[in-house]
Motif scaffolding. Structure first.
Motif, PDB file in Angstrom:
ATOM      1  N   GLN A 139       0.448  -0.892   0.197  1.00 59.70           N
ATOM      2  CA  GLN A 139      -0.248  -0.065   0.572  1.00 59.70           C
ATOM      3  C   GLN A 139       1.061   0.937   0.505  1.00 59.70           C
ATOM      4  O   GLN A 139       1.891   1.430   0.910  1.00 59.70           O
ATOM      5  N   CYS A 184      -3.435   4.484  -2.146  1.00 61.76           N
ATOM      6  CA  CYS A 184      -3.939   3.898  -3.488  1.00 61.76           C
ATOM      7  C   CYS A 184      -3.170   2.340  -3.379  1.00 61.76           C
ATOM      8  O   CYS A 184      -2.267   2.021  -2.304  1.00 61.76           O
ATOM      9  N   GLY A 185      -3.389   0.896  -3.623  1.00 63.54           N
ATOM     10  CA  GLY A 185      -2.843  -0.329  -3.201  1.00 63.54           C
ATOM     11  C   GLY A 185      -2.286  -0.415  -4.482  1.00 63.54           C
ATOM     12  O   GLY A 185      -1.905  -0.022  -5.632  1.00 63.54           O
ATOM     13  N   PRO A 186      -1.720  -1.814  -4.208  1.00 59.57           N
ATOM     14  CA  PRO A 186      -0.531  -2.235  -5.429  1.00 59.57           C
ATOM     15  C   PRO A 186      -0.784  -2.665  -6.732  1.00 59.57           C
ATOM     16  O   PRO A 186      -0.296  -2.489  -7.475  1.00 59.57           O
ATOM     17  N   GLU A 187      -2.203  -2.616  -6.564  1.00 60.31           N
ATOM     18  CA  GLU A 187      -2.600  -3.241  -7.741  1.00 60.31           C
ATOM     19  C   GLU A 187      -3.202  -1.934  -8.923  1.00 60.31           C
ATOM     20  O   GLU A 187      -3.400  -2.114  -9.946  1.00 60.31           O
ATOM     21  N   GLU A 188      -3.625  -0.510  -8.434  1.00 61.67           N
ATOM     22  CA  GLU A 188      -3.067   0.124  -8.729  1.00 61.67           C
ATOM     23  C   GLU A 188      -1.880   0.871  -9.980  1.00 61.67           C
ATOM     24  O   GLU A 188      -1.521   1.781 -10.320  1.00 61.67           O
ATOM     25  N   ASP A 228       1.996   0.132 -11.768  1.00 61.83           N
ATOM     26  CA  ASP A 228       2.299  -0.587 -12.920  1.00 61.83           C
ATOM     27  C   ASP A 228       3.556  -0.825 -13.078  1.00 61.83           C
ATOM     28  O   ASP A 228       4.208  -1.843 -13.139  1.00 61.83           O
ATOM     29  N   GLU A 259       4.950  -8.048  -6.174  1.00 66.42           N
ATOM     30  CA  GLU A 259       5.132  -8.457  -7.908  1.00 66.42           C
ATOM     31  C   GLU A 259       3.781  -9.658  -8.055  1.00 66.42           C
ATOM     32  O   GLU A 259       3.359  -9.457  -9.183  1.00 66.42           O
ATOM     33  N   GLU A 260       3.073  -9.892  -6.917  1.00 68.11           N
ATOM     34  CA  GLU A 260       1.801 -11.089  -7.057  1.00 68.11           C
ATOM     35  C   GLU A 260       1.007  -9.594  -7.532  1.00 68.11           C
ATOM     36  O   GLU A 260       0.033 -10.077  -8.140  1.00 68.11           O
ATOM     37  N   ALA A 261       0.734  -8.708  -7.131  1.00 67.56           N
ATOM     38  CA  ALA A 261       0.075  -7.399  -8.004  1.00 67.56           C
ATOM     39  C   ALA A 261       0.268  -7.279  -9.451  1.00 67.56           C
ATOM     40  O   ALA A 261      -0.556  -6.180 -10.054  1.00 67.56           O
ATOM     41  N   GLY A 262       1.250  -7.530 -10.131  1.00 65.16           N
ATOM     42  CA  GLY A 262       1.560  -7.826 -11.451  1.00 65.16           C
ATOM     43  C   GLY A 262       2.680  -5.654 -11.405  1.00 65.16           C
ATOM     44  O   GLY A 262       2.384  -5.186 -12.736  1.00 65.16           O
ATOM     45  N   VAL A 263       2.764  -5.924 -10.607  1.00 60.84           N
ATOM     46  CA  VAL A 263       4.093  -4.808 -10.732  1.00 60.84           C
ATOM     47  C   VAL A 263       5.343  -4.513 -10.786  1.00 60.84           C
ATOM     48  O   VAL A 263       5.949  -5.819 -10.420  1.00 60.84           O
TER      49      VAL A 263
END
Length: 249
Positions: free
Chosen positions: A177, A217-221, A223, A240-244
């Motif tokens: 986060q 924001c959270g990691p999902e937001e 890139d 990395e789990e969030a695709g960052v």
């Protein structure tokens, strides 16, 4: 050494070098670890730092811009160089407030791009560069923090679109986060995220975990995260789990 002098030296060490261990501060000051722990407790009560496991980190989120502009400059410049390489000519870029965004602006001179910002220091850096299309967002001026905030800034952002947002932070939690200590800036940061196709977080090693009471924001937001790390294993896994994509300098 008087307690007041120790407090000044502790804050100077944290602001210039990032998080520090009790043992390191004890050696630097020539006092016992117990004395350092008492000093850290006092400074935390005054809102000047945050104690972390085995040490402390300075509260930087609400410091005036001038006080942090020359802190960890080499690290910020390395992050800025990697971030600038992501931008292609013809693209549009949103630059957040803060000193790392300013260091990034210095890397963008001569580029055929559009820069949109609420950062007055970024504006001053780029205003004479005729290669760059420069958009200064409206809003209420925070003089000491060299930024524009408020509903006018947020309304402006709702009417704009950018290819990239380069976002600053005061801390990244182990779950990924993104946090900030400057609460009045958080709505502007969220509006910037909505206005951008891709979000790049600029965070030097002091921002893991850093500080901050308000979630941006959270990691999902995100890139990309550009950092000199080291982020702890848990934070790295969450990103990395969030695709960052984590880019190390």
């Amino acid at each position: 050494m008087l307690a007041e002098r120790r407090h000044q030296l502790i804050l100077r060490a944290l602001r210039s070098g990032g998080p520090a261990a009790v043992t390191d501060l004890s050696e630097q000051l020539g006092v016992s670890p117990a004395t350092v722990r008492r000093d850290l407790l006092k400074l935390e009560e005054e809102g000047l730092l945050t104690r972390v496991h085995g040490g402390a980190v300075a509260e930087e989120g609400d410091q005036p811009f001038a006080e942090v502009a020359e802190v960890r400059v080499i690290e910020k410049d390395a992050i800025a160089q990697r971030a600038a390489a992501l931008v292609e000519d013809g693209q549009s870029v949103l630059l957040d407030i803060g000193t790392t965004a300013y260091r990034l602006a210095r890397q963008l001179h001569g580029r055929r791009i559009t820069v949109i910002t609420s950062n007055l220091v970024v504006y001053e850096e780029l205003v004479d560069d005729e290669a760059i299309e420069l958009v200064l967002l409206g809003g209420m001026v925070r003089r000491e923090y060299r930024s524009l905030v408020g509903f006018l800034t947020e309304d402006n952002l709702r009417q704009l679109h950018a290819d990239w947002l380069f976002l600053g932070t005061s801390g990244v939690r182990p779950g990924g986060q993104v946090m900030d200590t400057t609460v009045v800036e958080v709505p502007v940061k969220r509006a910037m995220i909505k206005a951008a196709d891709r979000v790049v977080l600029l965070a030097d090693r002091a921002k893991f975990p850093g500080t901050g009471m308000a979630k941006v924001c959270g990691p999902e937001e995100l890139d990309v995260v550009v950092t000199n790390g080291p982020a702890d294993a848990g934070t790295r896994a969450a990103l990395e789990e969030a695709g960052v994509r984590v880019v190390l300098t």
